[in-house]
Structures are given as structure tokens and as C-alpha cells.
Design a protein around this motif. Structure first.
Motif, short mmCIF file in Angstrom:
data_model
loop_
_atom_site.label_atom_id
_atom_site.label_comp_id
_atom_site.label_asym_id
_atom_site.label_seq_id
_atom_site.Cartn_x
_atom_site.Cartn_y
_atom_site.Cartn_z
N VAL A 152 0.86 -1.17 0.00
CA VAL A 152 0.00 0.00 0.00
C VAL A 152 0.90 1.23 0.00
O VAL A 152 1.98 1.21 0.60
CB VAL A 152 -0.89 -0.06 1.27
N PRO B 177 10.21 -11.77 9.22
CA PRO B 177 8.80 -12.16 9.18
C PRO B 177 8.59 -13.65 8.93
O PRO B 177 9.41 -14.29 8.27
CB PRO B 177 8.23 -11.35 8.03
N ARG B 178 7.50 -14.18 9.45
CA ARG B 178 7.09 -15.55 9.18
C ARG B 178 6.13 -15.60 8.00
O ARG B 178 5.90 -16.63 7.41
CB ARG B 178 6.39 -16.13 10.41
N LEU B 179 5.50 -14.44 7.76
CA LEU B 179 4.57 -14.36 6.64
C LEU B 179 5.22 -13.49 5.57
O LEU B 179 5.66 -12.39 5.88
CB LEU B 179 3.25 -13.70 7.08
N THR B 180 5.29 -13.98 4.35
CA THR B 180 5.76 -13.10 3.28
C THR B 180 4.57 -12.66 2.46
O THR B 180 3.63 -13.42 2.23
CB THR B 180 6.79 -13.79 2.36
N ILE B 181 4.63 -11.40 2.07
CA ILE B 181 3.54 -10.85 1.27
C ILE B 181 3.79 -11.22 -0.18
O ILE B 181 4.78 -10.80 -0.76
CB ILE B 181 3.49 -9.31 1.39
N GLU B 182 2.92 -12.02 -0.75
CA GLU B 182 3.07 -12.39 -2.16
C GLU B 182 2.58 -11.27 -3.05
O GLU B 182 3.19 -10.94 -4.03
CB GLU B 182 2.28 -13.66 -2.45
N LYS B 183 1.43 -10.73 -2.69
CA LYS B 183 0.94 -9.57 -3.43
C LYS B 183 -0.17 -8.89 -2.63
O LYS B 183 -0.77 -9.49 -1.74
CB LYS B 183 0.43 -9.96 -4.82
N VAL B 184 -0.36 -7.62 -2.97
CA VAL B 184 -1.45 -6.85 -2.37
C VAL B 184 -2.26 -6.26 -3.50
O VAL B 184 -1.71 -5.62 -4.40
CB VAL B 184 -0.89 -5.74 -1.44
N GLU B 185 -3.57 -6.55 -3.49
CA GLU B 185 -4.43 -6.11 -4.60
C GLU B 185 -5.58 -5.24 -4.11
O GLU B 185 -5.95 -5.30 -2.94
CB GLU B 185 -5.07 -7.33 -5.29
#
Ligand SMILES: Cc1cc2nc3c(=O)[nH]c(=O)nc-3n(C[C@H](O)[C@H](O)[C@H](O)COP(=O)(O)OP(=O)(O)OC[C@H]3O[C@@H](n4cnc5c(N)ncnc54)[C@H](O)[C@@H]3O)c2cc1C
Ligand SMILES: Cc1cc2nc3c(=O)[nH]c(=O)nc-3n(C[C@H](O)[C@H](O)[C@H](O)COP(=O)(O)OP(=O)(O)OC[C@H]3O[C@@H](n4cnc5c(N)ncnc54)[C@H](O)[C@@H]3O)c2cc1C
Lengths: 253, 308
Positions: free
Chosen positions: A26, A217-225
Motif C-alpha cells: 500500500v 517475518p514468518r509471513l511473506t507478502i506475495e501480493k497486495v491487490e
């Protein structure tokens, strides 16, 4: 007792967020940032406990970029006594996950020994609603989440919680972690003299390494739409037309 | 691979959110075991055993689990976690209370309020009040997840899983339940209702809010509210729809005297048909409404009640 209040710097709740064209996240460049609204409620509650003689010192902590200083100064201007800034990243777009935040807060609690930690129910950017619960687990403390009323009586606290069915009252041992909900109180505004005074209040700067915490991080952001947009509807002229359309066109009556 | 799914129930009946979470769990892969923890919750376990796709129901009966207290329930779940790759619960206030605690005890990062499953480790979740959808991939060995009910259909009821009793875990004894203040109502529950009518600040008072309730009863609808209406005392807290309240997706959502702040839209914009009644034609709620009526609600609502 000391009260610890973690405060997060987030995009202001009035700002319309825009997803970046490359779907990496974002757009946070040049947008207004503020203290997470729930954290204002937590700071206010701590101040009220101090005013009622139930707390001696209020320590605010923020974990993030250098500019989180502004959020901490704001909390100091409201009435907190001192601040700890944990510089965990130099990029505002690298948010620190609740698990890592909770581990840093645990290390701070081990040093400061507060009797109560007041956390926001959720941060309005990532909406995880997790940090307080994770912290109380790591501490082996009880948790009183979504609090809309707090009464501290000796070594116990009676907390009214906002739950799906209405309200639930629980009693927890102190020390504990409370996460605060919208209707706990109405936060005060900082007065100009208090804003000036806040500039002189102590603020320590630390890093996650000082606490031996790995923030990867344990969570990777693949994409934000963008979410799918709704298509524009129609304006009807009367209640009769509305009911008619709901029956025949929409088929929901 | 197996999924442990925490059932949402009130010790007598299974909440619809559980069946929706089963649908999400099916997309994660592996057997699905439902955990029913409560006081005397054997009947609930039988109901859970009927859900399609469920292979086993674990029933933990103990008074410590009767009121959904996070500390004993997290201890129970962590004790059972060894056999599972995914530990999931509905994103109800109970799920949101308990699951982050479970995750931290397992040194995993909780994945809150997912709206889609793209694979065993990849999930979609709304962020920034639903103004963006993030696809996240977890590197944790055990995935601890809460599921947004409004995004999944309920699993059917043709199954016949086995029910097994499991022993209670030691109660950490950190907290005690005191009382529930629950208003009994004959109306459908907000998160599972097919029709919802919500009132906002425009309703003006608690007394006026009753006009909404009358229309709701005609429609067989649940009643919701904006934060402003709850903060002003027109409606109880559990009516709040939005980013920080309940997320709903009924077939019909009628917003009355609600301006349409992003925090409110976050909780209802996935409704199938949205109707807005507002006297201000510029109100942002009209941008998401399928049918808008620019009118004074005190004039429109009695007419609506009569027309139904
Ligand atoms: C576009 C995008 C990119 C991302 N990139 C990364 C990345 O590169 N690395 C990464 O680690 N994660 C990344 N994330 C993941 C995301 O940041 C976490 O999931 C997020 O922090 C969720 O937690 P929350 O802030 O909503 O916490 P909540 O649990 O909802 O917060 C509750 C309360 O905890 C306290 N709190 C939380 N955080 C802090 C803090 N930092 N300081 C002080 N108090 C706090 C406050 O009292 C707050 O009210 C990204 C997310 C997005 C949307
Ligand atoms: C951290 C945070 C979390 C929040 N979470 C939520 C949430 O979960 N849910 C939520 O709803 N809000 C939430 N909010 C609040 C949100 O920002 C808005 O303030 C709120 O939704 C406004 O409620 P409203 O539309 O009822 O009131 P208003 O914005 O005051 O709108 C009232 C509307 O009623 C109309 N009206 C008035 N009189 C009449 C009449 N006689 N006839 C017809 N129309 C009339 C007006 O034209 C106006 O559009 C949150 C805010 C923050 C900061």
C-alpha cells in the motif's frame, strides 16, 4: 505499579489507502500517519489509572521506524511519563509482525516489571488483532481482550469484554495483558502546554538486537491487490419503487 | 497432513461459523478433526460429526472450557497440536481471543481473518479495513489461522464422523469467568442472517432505533448498527458492523441513516444487495449501494414497514 502501553504508528484512519501498481503493498509515501486509534484509548486508560492513584508510571513503547518518535511524543503529551523507541526498520513499508513485536515487548517487560500492559485490540493497518494475546502467552499471563470496562481490585482485575453475543465479565490475576476496545473511554486531546512539556520527557532508543529478538517475518507478502469494486447502483424515487425492485429485479424479497 | 478445527458453540448448539470454517479447512488439505471443548458439550460434538468433510470429532468436556476462556483452551489446543499442520478457528471474538495465544505458544505467527485459501501455506486476507487484499505465505511449520465466515459457504450435513473423548489439559488458573450479559433475541444472528437492516447516527435515539427493529421483524432480518449508533447508546455493542465489529455478507443489507465511512463499509460491502436510505444524496454509502433512496428515514421507514 508501572503500566506499559505499546503504541503503533499507522496510516491515519481518515486516509483512503491506495494499493501500489506493482502489487507490493500500500502506498505509504507522504500519507498522514497517526497513533493507532485503539492505542489512544489504551494510553487514556493508563492515564486514568494514574489519576485514580492505581498506577505510578506510564511507559509507552513503539516498534518501527525512527518517525514513530512522533507517535511516542503524542502519547507523552497525552500524559505518559517516558518512552522507548525500538528502531526495527528504516522502511515504513516493513511492518513488524505481532509475534516479533510481542517478543520485544516481553524483553521490555522483563526489564521494567510493569503490573499491567494495555494494548490496542487491533491495529487498523494490518487488522491482525493478535499482539496482546501473543504477548500474554509469551509471559504466561492472563489476557483480558476487547475490554470495555476495567476495574482493578488488589491483585485481580474485573474486565467487561465486548464479545459476539454481547458482553462477558471475567476476572484475571494481575499482572496481565489487556487489549482495549472502542467503548472503554474517550481519549483526551493533548493540550499545547503538555505538548511542550512532552518534548522534555525521556525517550530511550533501542534496537531489536538489544533485546536479542529476530524480527524476520514468518509471513511473506506475495501480493497486495485492490478488492473487487462494486458497480454503481441506481437511485430510486420512492419506497414503493424500492420494494418493487427488491422483489422483481434483485429477487431478495 | 491434518487440520484441527476449534468448534464455535454455546455448549448446546453448534454455531454456523464452524461449518463455514470447515469449507476453508477443506481447501488446506488433509483430514479435518473438529475439537469441541466445553462443559457437557456431547450434543455439540454429535452435531459437528455430521458436517461434510469431517473425519473425527474430539470432545473435551470440562467446566474450565464452558465459557471460552482463552488460557485453558489454548493449553488444551497446544497439547493436541503435535499431530496437526493447520490449527484453525472461526474469526469470531472467541477465535480472535484464543488463536493468537495458541500461535505464540507454538512460536508461529497467527494468520488472522483469512478470506480465501490458495494452498496449504498461502492465504488471502483483507488489510486496511478491506481496502486492500493481501496474499500471504507462511513459513511456519504449523499454521494457526482464523477464518472469516462471511467469505465461505457452510459445509453440508451428510457426514458421520467418529466422536472421541479427549482428556482436559491442566488449567493454568489465571482467570475466571464471572458472568455473561447476553440479550436474548428471537431475531437471526447477525453473522449468519440472510437479511440485515442497520441503523446509524441518523436514527437519533434509542427509542427511534425501535423503528428499525419493527422493519427487521417484518423482514425476518437481523439488526445491525454503525459504531456511531453503538457509541451513542442507541444499540448494544454486539450490533456493530464494520472493521472493528462484525463482518457480514447477507443477501440483503439495508443501511439506514449511515453515512458509509470506510470502517463501516469494511464490514458489509460483500453483501449481495445493498440498499441505502439517507437524506444526504452525497453520502458515501450511495457509492456502494445497489439501490439508494434519498429520503428522511422517519418518513421512509414507516412506509417500508407498511409495504412489506
Ligand atoms: C503491505 C504490507 C507489507 C508487509 N511487509 C512486511 C515485512 O516486510 N515484514 C514484516 O515483518 N511484516 C510485513 N507485513 C506483515 C504485517 O506487518 C503484520 O502482519 C502486521 O504487523 C500485523 O499486525 P498489526 O499491526 O495489525 O497488529 P495487531 O495485533 O492488530 O496490533 C494490536 C496492538 O499491538 C500493539 N502493536 C502492534 N504493533 C506494534 C508496534 N510495532 N509497536 C508498538 N505497538 C504495537 C498496539 O498496541 C496495537 O494496537 C506486511 C504487511 C503489509 C500489509
Ligand atoms: C478505530 C476505528 C474503528 C472504527 N470501527 C468502526 C466499525 O467497526 N463500524 C462502524 O460502523 N464504524 C466504525 N468506525 C467509525 C466510522 O469512522 C464512522 O464514524 C461511523 O461509521 C459513522 O457512523 P454513522 O454513519 O452512523 O454516522 P454519521 O457518519 O454521522 O452518519 C449519519 C448519517 O445519517 C444521515 N441522516 C441523519 N439524519 C437522517 C434522517 N433523518 N434521515 C435519513 N438520513 C439521515 C446523515 O445524512 C449521515 O449520512 C471506526 C472508527 C475508528 C476510528
Amino acid at each position: 505499579m508501572k503500566v506499559l502501553v505499546p503504541v503503533k504508528r499507522v496510516i491515519d484512519y481518515n486516509v483512503k489507502v491506495r494499493v501500489k501498481a506493482d502489487q507490493s503493498g500500500v502506498d505509504l509515501a507522504n500519507v498522514k500517519m497517526s497513533m493507532n486509534p485503539f492505542d489512544e484509548i489504551a494510553v487514556e486508560q493508563a492515564i486514568r489509572l494514574k489519576e485514580a492513584g492505581q498506577a505510578e508510571e506510564i511507559i509507552v513503547v513503539s516498534i518501527g521506524v525512527t518517525k514513530s518518535q512522533e507517535t511516542l511524543r503524542n502519547a507523552l503529551a497525552m500524559g505518559a511519563d517516558r518512552a522507548i523507541l525500538v528502531e526495527a526498520t528504516d522502511n515504513v513499508e516493513n511492518d513488524i509482525e505481532p509475534l516479533a513485536v510481542a517478543k520485544i515487548l516481553k524483553a521490555i517487560i522483563d526489564e521494567e516489571q510493569p503490573g499491567l500492559v494495555l494494548v490496542g485490540k487491533q491495529a487498523i493497518d494490518n487488522d491482525m488483532n493478535a499482539t496482546g494475546q501473543m504477548l500474554s502467552a509469551l509471559m504466561g499471563w492472563p489476557q483480558a481482550t476487547f475490554a470495555s470496562k476495567v476495574e482493578i481490585e488488589g491483585d485481580k482485575a474485573k474486565v467487561t469484554r465486548e464479545v459476539d453475543g454481547g458482553l462477558q465479565v471475567i476476572s484475571v490475576n494481575m499482572p496481565c495483558v489487556m487489549t482495549v476496545d472502542l467503548r472503554l473511554n474517550e481519549p483526551r486531546y493533548a493540550s499545547l502546554p503538555n505538548i511542550m512539556k512532552a518534548k522534555k520527557k525521556p525517550m530511550e532508543t533501542k534496537t531489536p538486537a538489544d533485546y536479542g529478538v529476530d524480527v524476520s517475518p514468518r509471513l511473506t507478502i506475495e501480493k497486495v491487490e485492490e478488492p473487487p469494486a462494486r458497480k454503481a447502483g441506481v437511485i430510486v424515487g420512492s419506497v414503493e419503487e424500492l420494494v418493487e425492485k427488491l422483489k422483481t429485479e434483485a429477487g431478495v424479497l | 497432513m491434518a487440520v484441527l478445527l476449534l468448534a464455535e458453540h454455546d455448549n448446546t448448539s453448534l454455531n454456523d461459523a464452524t461449518a463455514k470454517t470447515v469449507t476453508a479447512a477443506q481447501a488446506m488439505g488433509g483430514d479435518i478433526h473438529i475439537l469441541c471443548a466445553g462443559s457437557d458439550c456431547g450434543g455439540v460434538a454429535e452435531q459437528a460429526a455430521k458436517l461434510d468433510g469431517v473425519t473425527k470429532v474430539l470432545c473435551a468436556k470440562d467446566d474450565a472450557y464452558g465459557h471460552d476462556m482463552a488460557e485453558p483452551l489454548a493449553a488444551l489446543i497446544v497439547g493436541l497440536a503435535g499431530d496437526y499442520d493447520h490449527i484453525v478457528a472461526p474469526a469470531t471474538t472467541n477465535g480472535k481471543n484464543i488463536m493468537p495465544r495458541v500461535a505464540a505458544l507454538l512460536d508461529a505467527m497467527v494468520i488472522s481473518d483469512i478470506s480465501a485459501v490458495h494452498g496449504p501455506d498461502t492465504f488471502e486476507r483483507p488489510i486496511y479495513a478491506g481496502n486492500a487484499m493481501a496474499t500471504v505465505k507462511s513459513s511456519d511449520a504449523k499454521k494457526v489461522i482464523t477464518v472469516r465466515g462471511a467469505s465461505f459457504d457452510a459445509a453440508g450435513e451428510g457426514g458421520s464422523a467418529s466422536v472421541e473423548d479427549v482428556a482436559a489439559a491442566a488449567n493454568p488458573g489465571l482467570s475466571e469467568w464471572v458472568e455473561d450479559k447476553v440479550v436474548e433475541s428471537d431475531r437471526p444472528e447477525l453473522t449468519s442472517a440472510k437479511r440485515i437492516i442497520s441503523g446509524g447516527r441518523g436514527m437519533g435515539s434509542k427509542e427511534n432505533f425501535e423503528i428499525i427493529e419493527k422493519v427487521a421483524d417484518k423482514l425476518g432480518a437481523a439488526v445491525g448498527a454503525s459504531r456511531a449508533a453503538v457509541d451513542s447508546g442507541y444499540a448494544p455493542n454486539d450490533y456493530q458492523v464494520g472493521q472493528t465489529g462484525k463482518v457480514v455478507a447477507p443477501e440483503l443489507y439495508i443501511a439506514v441513516g449511515i453515512s458509509g465511512a470506510i470502517q463501516h463499509l469494511a464490514g458489509m460491502k460483500d453483501s449481495k444487495v445493498i440498499v441505502a436510505i439517507n437524506k444526504d444524496e452525497e453520502a458515501p454509502i450511495f457509492q456502494v449501494a445497489d439501490y439508494g433512496l434519498v429520503a428522511d428515514l422517519f418518513d421512509a421507514l414507516p412506509k417500508l414497514e407498511a409495504a412489506l
